[in-house]
Design a protein around this motif. Structure first.
Motif, PDB file in Angstrom:
ATOM      1  N   GLU A 424      37.091 -68.040  16.419  1.00 25.21           N
ATOM      2  CA  GLU A 424      38.185 -68.306  15.832  1.00 25.21           C
ATOM      3  C   GLU A 424      37.914 -68.818  14.281  1.00 25.21           C
ATOM      4  O   GLU A 424      36.881 -69.776  14.255  1.00 25.21           O
ATOM      5  N   TYR A 425      38.646 -68.441  13.459  1.00 22.58           N
ATOM      6  CA  TYR A 425      38.438 -68.831  12.070  1.00 22.58           C
ATOM      7  C   TYR A 425      39.736 -69.398  11.503  1.00 22.58           C
ATOM      8  O   TYR A 425      40.663 -68.694  11.786  1.00 22.58           O
ATOM      9  N   LYS A 439      44.596 -67.219   9.526  1.00 25.34           N
ATOM     10  CA  LYS A 439      43.791 -67.540  10.706  1.00 25.34           C
ATOM     11  C   LYS A 439      43.314 -66.331  11.233  1.00 25.34           C
ATOM     12  O   LYS A 439      44.074 -65.217  10.747  1.00 25.34           O
ATOM     13  N   GLY A 440      42.557 -66.133  12.014  1.00 26.25           N
ATOM     14  CA  GLY A 440      41.953 -64.890  12.733  1.00 26.25           C
ATOM     15  C   GLY A 440      41.106 -65.027  13.622  1.00 26.25           C
ATOM     16  O   GLY A 440      40.330 -66.348  13.834  1.00 26.25           O
ATOM     17  N   GLU A 467      47.982 -65.274  10.976  1.00 29.66           N
ATOM     18  CA  GLU A 467      47.947 -66.190  12.249  1.00 29.66           C
ATOM     19  C   GLU A 467      48.437 -65.615  13.489  1.00 29.66           C
ATOM     20  O   GLU A 467      49.539 -65.026  13.075  1.00 29.66           O
ATOM     21  N   GLY A 468      47.937 -66.057  14.472  1.00 26.05           N
ATOM     22  CA  GLY A 468      48.442 -65.154  15.713  1.00 26.05           C
ATOM     23  C   GLY A 468      47.341 -64.460  16.332  1.00 26.05           C
ATOM     24  O   GLY A 468      46.804 -64.585  17.356  1.00 26.05           O
ATOM     25  N   GLY A 469      46.363 -63.392  15.742  1.00 26.25           N
ATOM     26  CA  GLY A 469      45.090 -62.738  16.114  1.00 26.25           C
ATOM     27  C   GLY A 469      45.403 -62.182  17.376  1.00 26.25           C
ATOM     28  O   GLY A 469      44.492 -61.422  17.670  1.00 26.25           O
ATOM     29  N   GLY A 470      46.406 -61.598  18.004  1.00 27.27           N
ATOM     30  CA  GLY A 470      46.711 -60.778  19.024  1.00 27.27           C
ATOM     31  C   GLY A 470      46.014 -59.436  18.632  1.00 27.27           C
ATOM     32  O   GLY A 470      45.272 -58.665  19.625  1.00 27.27           O
ATOM     33  N   SER A 471      46.419 -58.737  17.646  1.00 26.79           N
ATOM     34  CA  SER A 471      46.092 -57.393  17.418  1.00 26.79           C
ATOM     35  C   SER A 471      44.572 -57.443  17.199  1.00 26.79           C
ATOM     36  O   SER A 471      43.790 -56.273  17.409  1.00 26.79           O
TER      37      SER A 471
END
Length: 534
Positions: A424-425, A439-440, A467-471
């Motif tokens: 995570e970044y 975020k990603g 931000e969220g990163g689900g995809s």
């Protein structure tokens, strides 16, 4: 009259019987002046005083004549005196005489002397001829023009006029005659070479005092400036002219313009303040035109109402566009400009992170590229903070200070990341007291080497999501599945190719007539396992 004649006859009879009587000359005096209009008549009263030291029993009016300033007798007058006989006229005693004098139109205007002749008798029987000199003024014109005056109807005593007010000019005209006189009355209001008001009337001046008045509306279409009022009365025997200059003002003046702040942030409130001095209550339109460079970005018109005294108006300025802005502020009334000014200010937009991308350089080497937009017109300082986390452990946490130029800025970071783990970044840009974050997640797939491929590609460029990163996780899983399928397909292809070669039966050769020769088999020996194989 009959009684007076009887008295006079009796007096003459008495005088004729008096022995040794002789005529002597004395005078009566007066402070009065008789005024008469030529071609007309005049009536009034004069006061005569016995200025001598003799006391007269009887005084009788006899005759009159008129002389000019050179002592020449002038004809054309007719005079009647009442009463004609006076009794007991002692020294310093004053009698009032009613007179009616008429003057021919041929007599020139000027100053004359009216001489009155009396016979005066003492109680002793002496007779005296008494003269009275009365100043006589002959007026050539029947009208006397009094001094005109002008004023502002709504504000008495004001030396200037406000648009929308009324200017009044008036005068008195005295008709000293006994018949009506026609006059022409006109008024003009001019300025800048234009006639803004004109009115002409024909008026009848009756005997006595006449009041003449004009009202001049000063409309809103008249610009500010100095204008001239002309008031003219004229007839055949004379004229009168009255002129005066009047300044015209609107009554509302913009005296100050200030700005709340010369620098504001994007979307932050900013205002301009207008200071007005007003002598009236009136509705105006307030227009604000805002430009960036030569482009109009906002145009707003708002109706306002100002009242008498000092008014301070605040105007909201647009701050939704970054850069150097100039606002032109105008006050108008029915399209007429009342006041204007302009203010300049800068709208500062905090830089933001547009996106974050990375490129895989090696097994565990990744280069991040952070794209930052600075929409302002100049350089802005900022601090970029990044944090890299894997399985709850912080791998990197650093800050970088940067000077961001106008437009797009790119910052690159080369980092070592663990392979086969989700990383995570988070990148955060702090500038102008504002933060912008992205975020990603990153997943580095272990590199797979196949028999048919000498080398495999180790470079991969991926644009991360917000931000969220689900995809990102789903895309990473999808790529892993694709790679696995690719590897499985390659493995299957290799196996299939091997089997095909193993079961390939070549074309049989022609047999020898001696029969098929078989090489003898090599003998095999059983050896212990601990011994090395041959």
């Amino acid at each position: 009259m009959r009684r007076a004649m009887v008295t006079l006859i009796a007096l003459l009879l008495v005088i004729s019987t008096l022995p040794g009587s002789s005529a002597q000359f004395v005078s009566f005096t007066t402070n009065d002046i008789i005024t008469v209009l030529r071609g007309d008549y005049s009536t009034g009263t004069i006061q005569l005083t016995n200025a001598g030291g003799l006391s007269f029993k009887v005084v009788s009016y006899q005759d009159f004549w008129v002389e000019d300033s050179n002592g020449n007798r002038v004809s054309g007058f007719d005079l009647t005196i009442h009463p004609g006989i006076f009794s007991d006229w002692s020294p310093q005693k004053t009698y009032s005489l009613l007179y009616n004098i008429s003057c021919n139109a041929s007599v020139e205007g000027g100053t004359y002397t009216l001489y009155l002749k009396f016979w005066a008798f003492t109680s002793e029987g002496s007779m005296y001829i008494v003269h009275a000199e009365v100043p006589l003024r002959v007026i050539a014109e029947p009208l006397r023009f009094e001094v005109a005056e002008a004023y502002v109807k709504e504000r008495l005593g004001s030396p200037y006029i406000l648009n929308g007010e009324t200017l009044v000019v008036f005068s008195h005209v005295i008709n000293i005659g006994h018949s009506n006189v026609s006059i022409s009355a006109a008024v003009l209001f001019t300025g800048n070479g234009n006639v803004y008001f004109f009115e002409n009337r024909t008026l009848e001046m009756v005997p006595g005092d006449n009041f003449v008045k004009f009202e001049i509306p000063v409309g809103y279409e008249i610009p500010e400036g100095t204008y001239k009022l002309d008031y003219i009365l004229q007839y055949s025997d004379g004229s009168y002219r009255y002129s005066r200059e009047f300044p015209v003002k609107f009554g509302v003046k913009l005296v100050g313009l200030s700005l709340q702040s010369s620098e504001v942030k994007l979307g932050e409130d900013n205002r301009a303040y207008l200071t007005l001095i007003s002598e009236r209550s009136i509705g105006l339109n307030l227009t604000v035109e805002t430009y960036k460079g030569g482009s109009l970005i906002s145009n707003m018109t708002t109706p306002i109402t100002v009242s008498g005294g000092t008014d301070v108006l605040d105007v909201s300025l647009p701050t939704d566009v970054p850069g150097f802005l100039r606002a032109f502020i105008k006050l108008t009334f029915n399209g007429r400009l009342i006041g204007e000014g302009n203010v300049s200010y800068t709208v500062l937009a905090p830089p933001v992170i547009r996106n974050v991308t990375y490129e895989r350089l090696s097994e565990d080497g990744v280069v991040f590229t952070i794209s930052i937009l600075n929409p302002n017109g100049g350089n802005v300082d900022g601090t970029l903070t990044y944090r890299i986390i894997s399985e709850g452990n912080v791998l990197y946490r650093e800050s970088i200070s940067e000077t961001l130029k106008q437009g797009i800025n790119e910052i690159t970071l080369e980092l070592k990341l663990p392979v086969g783990k989700v990383v995570e970044y988070e990148f955060t840009l702090s500038s102008m007291d504002e933060d912008s974050s992205k975020k990603g997640e990153v997943y580095l797939q272990p590199l797979v080497t196949t028999k048919t491929t000498a080398t495999s590609s180790t470079n991969s460029t991926i644009t991360t999501t917000t931000e969220g990163g689900g995809s990102s996780v789903w895309w990473m899983a999808f790529l892993v599945v694709v790679i696995l399928l690719f590897v499985a397909g390659a493995f299957y292809y290799t196996k299939t190719e091997g089997k095909t070669k193993k079961h390939f039966r070549p074309k049989p050769k022609r047999r020898s007539p001696l029969g098929r020769f078989q090489r003898p088999k090599e003998p095999r020996f059983s050896e212990n396992r601990e011994l090395p194989k041959k």
